[in-house]
Design an enzyme around this catalytic site. Structure first.
Site, mmCIF file in Angstrom:
data_model
loop_
_atom_site.group_PDB
_atom_site.id
_atom_site.type_symbol
_atom_site.label_atom_id
_atom_site.label_comp_id
_atom_site.label_asym_id
_atom_site.label_seq_id
_atom_site.Cartn_x
_atom_site.Cartn_y
_atom_site.Cartn_z
ATOM 1 C CG ASN A 40 1.993 0.570 -3.604
ATOM 2 O OD1 ASN A 40 1.094 1.586 -4.463
ATOM 3 N ND2 ASN A 40 2.085 -0.840 -3.917
ATOM 4 C CB ILE A 41 7.733 4.195 -1.833
ATOM 5 C CG1 ILE A 41 6.831 4.511 -2.402
ATOM 6 C CG2 ILE A 41 8.627 3.780 -3.610
ATOM 7 C CD1 ILE A 41 6.617 5.848 -3.913
ATOM 8 C CD GLU A 42 5.886 -3.865 -4.298
ATOM 9 O OE1 GLU A 42 6.610 -4.392 -5.639
ATOM 10 O OE2 GLU A 42 4.890 -3.860 -3.869
ATOM 11 C CB CYS A 51 1.100 0.875 3.092
ATOM 12 S SG CYS A 51 1.315 -1.069 2.963
ATOM 13 C CD GLU A 53 -3.099 1.997 2.753
ATOM 14 O OE1 GLU A 53 -2.068 1.822 2.654
ATOM 15 O OE2 GLU A 53 -4.099 0.968 2.935
ATOM 16 C CB CYS A 84 -1.614 -4.013 5.674
ATOM 17 S SG CYS A 84 -0.113 -2.871 6.019
ATOM 18 C CB CYS A 87 -2.098 0.343 6.638
ATOM 19 S SG CYS A 87 -1.046 0.893 5.846
#
Ligand code: THU
Length: 127
Positions: A40-42, A51, A53, A84, A87
């Protein structure tokens, strides 16, 4: 542990999650046995977060690969971390009824089929 879960654990090391502090790794296996990883890259605007995935899937797709068998998803939690809703939709669209392997840092915690996590999906057959 399944090598796919181990690949997800390794991918998780690159997660960028300074806001949630919830680090996730994913490893997607294609039908040639090749593994595509993601984390995940916020983003400071939150909504642009991607996310683990979806990143794994988009990496594979953007390199021209189609046809997938399994995805492993890893977080450092006792309870399994399922994908989620967004995804699930993307994984269904490009991966179909994937096997979903959930794990934490030390053990596999659950196994599902995507159709059980996304019953009655909307997809291209309905367009
Ligand atoms: N996240 C994932 O990357 N995959 C999941 O399956 C659950 C949630 C990320 C999104 C966000 O960066 C953080 O975990 C908390 O929701």
């Amino acid at each position: 542990m399944d090598p796919l879960a181990l690949a997800a654990i390794e991918a998780r090391q690159h997660a960028h999650a300074p806001f949630s502090k919830f680090l996730v790794g994913a490893a997607l296996e294609d039908s040639d046995g090749r593994v595509w990883t993601g984390c995940n890259i916020e983003n400071a605007t939150y909504g642009l977060t991607i996310c683990a995935e979806r990143l794994a899937m988009f990496k594979a797709l953007s390199e021209g690969h189609r046809g997938f068998t399994r995805i492993a998803i890893v977080a450092d939690t006792d309870a399994p971390t399922p994908p989620c809703g967004a995804c699930r939709q993307i994984l269904w669209e490009f991966g179909g009824n994937l096997e979903i392997l959930l794990a934490n840092m030390t053990a596999e915690t659950a196994k599902h089929r995507l159709k059980d996590l996304l019953p009655l999906p909307f997809d291209a057959r309905l367009l």
